[in-house]
Design a protein around this motif. Structure first.
Motif, PDB file in Angstrom:
ATOM      1  N   ALA A 249       5.578  11.899   6.304  1.00 37.03           N
ATOM      2  CA  ALA A 249       4.653  10.828   6.758  1.00 37.03           C
ATOM      3  C   ALA A 249       3.178  11.497   6.817  1.00 37.03           C
ATOM      4  O   ALA A 249       2.171  10.924   6.467  1.00 37.03           O
ATOM      5  CB  ALA A 249       5.101  10.409   8.083  1.00 37.03           C
ATOM      6  N   LEU A 250       3.107  12.811   7.564  1.00 39.27           N
ATOM      7  CA  LEU A 250       2.193  13.524   7.795  1.00 39.27           C
ATOM      8  C   LEU A 250       1.211  14.073   6.493  1.00 39.27           C
ATOM      9  O   LEU A 250       0.141  13.631   6.276  1.00 39.27           O
ATOM     10  CB  LEU A 250       2.210  14.737   8.749  1.00 39.27           C
ATOM     11  CG  LEU A 250       2.716  14.454  10.208  1.00 39.27           C
ATOM     12  CD1 LEU A 250       3.340  15.643  10.836  1.00 39.27           C
ATOM     13  CD2 LEU A 250       1.348  13.869  10.788  1.00 39.27           C
TER      14      LEU A 250
ATOM     15  N   THR B 140       9.352   3.625   2.170  1.00 38.30           N
ATOM     16  CA  THR B 140       8.685   2.799   3.186  1.00 38.30           C
ATOM     17  C   THR B 140       7.877   3.578   3.832  1.00 38.30           C
ATOM     18  O   THR B 140       6.872   2.839   4.476  1.00 38.30           O
ATOM     19  CB  THR B 140      10.058   2.339   4.146  1.00 38.30           C
ATOM     20  OG1 THR B 140      11.205   1.720   3.519  1.00 38.30           O
ATOM     21  CG2 THR B 140       9.463   1.371   5.177  1.00 38.30           C
ATOM     22  N   MET B 141       8.197   4.639   4.367  1.00 42.98           N
ATOM     23  CA  MET B 141       7.273   5.507   5.200  1.00 42.98           C
ATOM     24  C   MET B 141       5.869   5.842   4.309  1.00 42.98           C
ATOM     25  O   MET B 141       5.022   5.551   4.830  1.00 42.98           O
ATOM     26  CB  MET B 141       7.975   6.715   5.384  1.00 42.98           C
ATOM     27  CG  MET B 141       6.977   7.911   6.178  1.00 42.98           C
ATOM     28  SD  MET B 141       5.846   8.711   5.191  1.00 42.98           S
ATOM     29  CE  MET B 141       7.448   9.581   3.968  1.00 42.98           C
ATOM     30  N   ARG B 142       6.175   6.311   2.861  1.00 47.03           N
ATOM     31  CA  ARG B 142       4.999   6.543   2.270  1.00 47.03           C
ATOM     32  C   ARG B 142       4.059   5.129   2.000  1.00 47.03           C
ATOM     33  O   ARG B 142       2.795   5.108   2.090  1.00 47.03           O
ATOM     34  CB  ARG B 142       5.378   6.855   0.738  1.00 47.03           C
ATOM     35  CG  ARG B 142       6.002   8.211   0.696  1.00 47.03           C
ATOM     36  CD  ARG B 142       6.021   8.845  -0.871  1.00 47.03           C
ATOM     37  NE  ARG B 142       7.157   8.357  -1.265  1.00 47.03           N
ATOM     38  CZ  ARG B 142       8.424   8.696  -1.480  1.00 47.03           C
ATOM     39  NH1 ARG B 142       8.656  10.102  -0.826  1.00 47.03           N
ATOM     40  NH2 ARG B 142       9.341   8.177  -2.178  1.00 47.03           N
TER      41      ARG B 142
ATOM     42  N   GLY C 182      -1.184  -0.575  -0.054  1.00 43.94           N
ATOM     43  CA  GLY C 182      -0.175  -0.127   0.816  1.00 43.94           C
ATOM     44  C   GLY C 182       0.828  -1.077   1.388  1.00 43.94           C
ATOM     45  O   GLY C 182       2.016  -1.164   1.321  1.00 43.94           O
ATOM     46  N   CYS C 183       0.153  -2.451   1.806  1.00 39.88           N
ATOM     47  CA  CYS C 183       1.144  -3.441   2.119  1.00 39.88           C
ATOM     48  C   CYS C 183       2.028  -3.895   1.173  1.00 39.88           C
ATOM     49  O   CYS C 183       3.286  -4.190   1.337  1.00 39.88           O
ATOM     50  CB  CYS C 183       0.151  -4.738   2.512  1.00 39.88           C
ATOM     51  SG  CYS C 183      -1.120  -4.519   4.099  1.00 39.88           S
TER      52      CYS C 183
ATOM     53  N   GLY D  46       7.433  -3.576  -0.973  1.00 42.58           N
ATOM     54  CA  GLY D  46       8.370  -3.042  -2.070  1.00 42.58           C
ATOM     55  C   GLY D  46       9.366  -2.372  -1.482  1.00 42.58           C
ATOM     56  O   GLY D  46      10.751  -2.268  -1.962  1.00 42.58           O
ATOM     57  N   ALA D  47       9.048  -1.235  -0.607  1.00 44.73           N
ATOM     58  CA  ALA D  47       9.924  -0.288  -0.078  1.00 44.73           C
ATOM     59  C   ALA D  47      11.302  -1.042   0.800  1.00 44.73           C
ATOM     60  O   ALA D  47      12.247  -0.726   0.423  1.00 44.73           O
ATOM     61  CB  ALA D  47       9.527   0.704   0.683  1.00 44.73           C
ATOM     62  N   LEU D  48      10.663  -2.157   1.593  1.00 41.01           N
ATOM     63  CA  LEU D  48      11.744  -2.803   2.106  1.00 41.01           C
ATOM     64  C   LEU D  48      12.633  -3.736   1.360  1.00 41.01           C
ATOM     65  O   LEU D  48      13.796  -3.879   1.722  1.00 41.01           O
ATOM     66  CB  LEU D  48      10.831  -3.794   3.140  1.00 41.01           C
ATOM     67  CG  LEU D  48      10.086  -2.985   4.363  1.00 41.01           C
ATOM     68  CD1 LEU D  48       9.478  -4.121   5.076  1.00 41.01           C
ATOM     69  CD2 LEU D  48      10.729  -2.303   5.191  1.00 41.01           C
ATOM     70  N   LEU D  49      12.038  -4.192   0.240  1.00 42.87           N
ATOM     71  CA  LEU D  49      13.063  -5.019  -0.489  1.00 42.87           C
ATOM     72  C   LEU D  49      13.742  -4.086  -1.588  1.00 42.87           C
ATOM     73  O   LEU D  49      14.538  -4.793  -2.421  1.00 42.87           O
ATOM     74  CB  LEU D  49      11.937  -5.950  -1.076  1.00 42.87           C
ATOM     75  CG  LEU D  49      11.289  -6.896  -0.209  1.00 42.87           C
ATOM     76  CD1 LEU D  49      10.387  -8.038  -1.091  1.00 42.87           C
ATOM     77  CD2 LEU D  49      12.361  -8.012   0.311  1.00 42.87           C
TER      78      LEU D  49
END
Length: 428
Positions: free
Chosen positions: A36-37, A163-165, A282-283, A288-291
């Motif tokens: 994340a960082l 998701t984090m990215r 980013g949204c 996309g990551a969640l799905l």
């Protein structure tokens, strides 16, 4: 199973630990935080570095395209040997060292700016060095994940990291835009440098370490590179993923090299507005990551790789159709869709690549695919700059949108078209 069903029927909430999945694992949690960082720093670079050239040094279209090429030339310069070298080392150690050196490299830009020494050539040198280090980091990162979480949890691990990215893809430009407006683009890179330094320091605390690869007295770099190339090229699915990525990345970089020029000079957006548009990407990536896992399960792990691009890439034509005013924010929907489809595709194809590759070849598989997939990126930057000089930023965005849409062909014409599940056994 019966007890779980009864719990759901009674409306009792599952324990938080069950919902966290891999995040319950201490070492994965630290990798997650370190990523994340590092990704936050990287997303700020994506906006701030070109704006140093565009706004602070008044670079023209070709010079901006050349800067993009320098940023990504590392894949072409060290892409293949990087895999062989990384396979000889502990991946965690490579990640830590490259993070810390990247942080120091970026720090030279604000220092040079304050000293009155910053030039385009300085930017080119930093972009090239940072890109070379990033190749080693990415190869080690992809190779380390199967060791850390196990092959049975690759999809979950890739999905959580994506998701984090995606979150950092939102927060990075949102943070960078106001910072650039407040302190200038060169000083904003201090945040990027700090993010990568903290990422490396946090990775040091990960306890799980691989066994050190067996040392051979007969290491032959050429033979090891050839083995990695042969492994990837003989697998039709791996080959298709690599070629599809190569076409997509070439035209994506053409598109991106002129996107900031288009937004800053033709639409007239200030840094905050540019950051807001990029946050929309980013949204889309977050959604996309969640799905990703759900979509891949329903559509199929293989088909989703080409369908995701086919459905979302054509929407990028909304941007060159935009004019100053509200329409540019409508056009940002196309960029958000591109990011959504890209994350869904990458989660599935990364899991395919890792599942089909034996441990001893993970570094070389990653480096080989990156060399081919990313090798055209410097060319994309140069083509984007040249196209921008001839056709303008708007014309280049049209070309990029068409090329990204055509990138579905290698995967569509491969066995991935009907492969609905991941391989259950890795290659020998």
């Amino acid at each position: 199973m019966r007890q779980t069903s009864q719990i759901r029927q009674r409306g009792i909430r599952m324990p938080k630990s069950s919902r966290l999945g891999l995040l319950r694992d201490r070492d994965f949690g630290r990798l997650f935080a370190a990523t994340a960082l590092g990704q936050l720093g990287d997303r700020i670079i994506f906006l701030a570095l070109p704006l140093v050239a565009i706004a602070a040094l008044r670079a023209d279209e070709f010079q901006v395209g050349l800067l993009t090429s320098m940023t990504t030339a590392g894949s072409l310069l060290v892409g293949l040997p990087a895999g062989a070298w990384v396979d000889r080392m502990r991946k965690r150690s490579v990640m830590i060292s490259t993070d810390l050196v990247r942080a120091l490299t970026l720090l030279t830009i604000p220092v040079a700016w304050w000293a009155g020494l910053l030039t385009l050539w300085w930017l080119y040198a930093v972009a090239l060095a940072h890109g070379v280090l990033t190749v080693f980091f990415d190869v080690a990162y992809v190779s380390y994940l199967p060791h850390l979480v196990g092959r049975s949890k690759l999809v979950e691990g890739n999905s959580k990291l994506s998701t984090m990215r995606s979150v950092t893809s939102i927060s990075g430009p949102t943070l960078a835009g106001p910072l650039v407006g407040l302190v200038g683009a060169p000083a904003t890179l201090l945040v990027s440098s700090a993010g990568m330094a903290l990422s490396g320091l946090l990775a040091i605390t990960i306890r799980k370490r691989e066994q050190k690869p067996e040392r051979s007295e007969h290491h032959q770099l050429g033979r090891e590179i050839k083995e990695g190339l042969k492994f990837v090229l003989k697998h039709s699915a791996l080959r298709a993923i690599m070629l599809g990525d190569a076409v997509f990345n070439l035209f994506l970089i053409m598109y991106q090299s002129m996107l900031l020029v288009f937004l800053e000079r033709e639409i007239g957006l200030q840094p905050f507005g540019i950051g807001l548009v990029l946050s929309g990407m980013g949204c889309g990536a977050l959604l996309g990551a969640l799905l990703a896992t759900t979509v891949a399960t329903r559509v199929g792990q293989g088909p989703v790789i080409w369908l995701a691009s086919l459905v979302t890439c054509p929407l990028t034509v909304l941007m060159p159709l935009a004019r100053p005013g509200w329409s540019v924010y409508v056009a940002a929907i196309g960029l958000a869709a591109l990011s959504l489809g890209g994350v869904v595709r990458v989660v599935s194809q990364s899991s395919f690549q890792q599942a089909m590759t034996p441990d001893r070849l993970l570094g070389r598989m990653s480096a080989t695919t990156r060399f081919v997939s990313w090798g055209g990126i410097p060319l994309g930057g140069l083509l984007g700059g040249a196209s921008g000089s001839v056709f303008g930023a708007t014309g280049t965005l049209w070309i990029g949108a068409a090329g990204m849409t055509l990138s579905v062909l290698p995967n569509f014409l491969s066995p991935l078209r009907t492969m609905r599940t991941l391989p259950t056994e890795k290659a020998p």
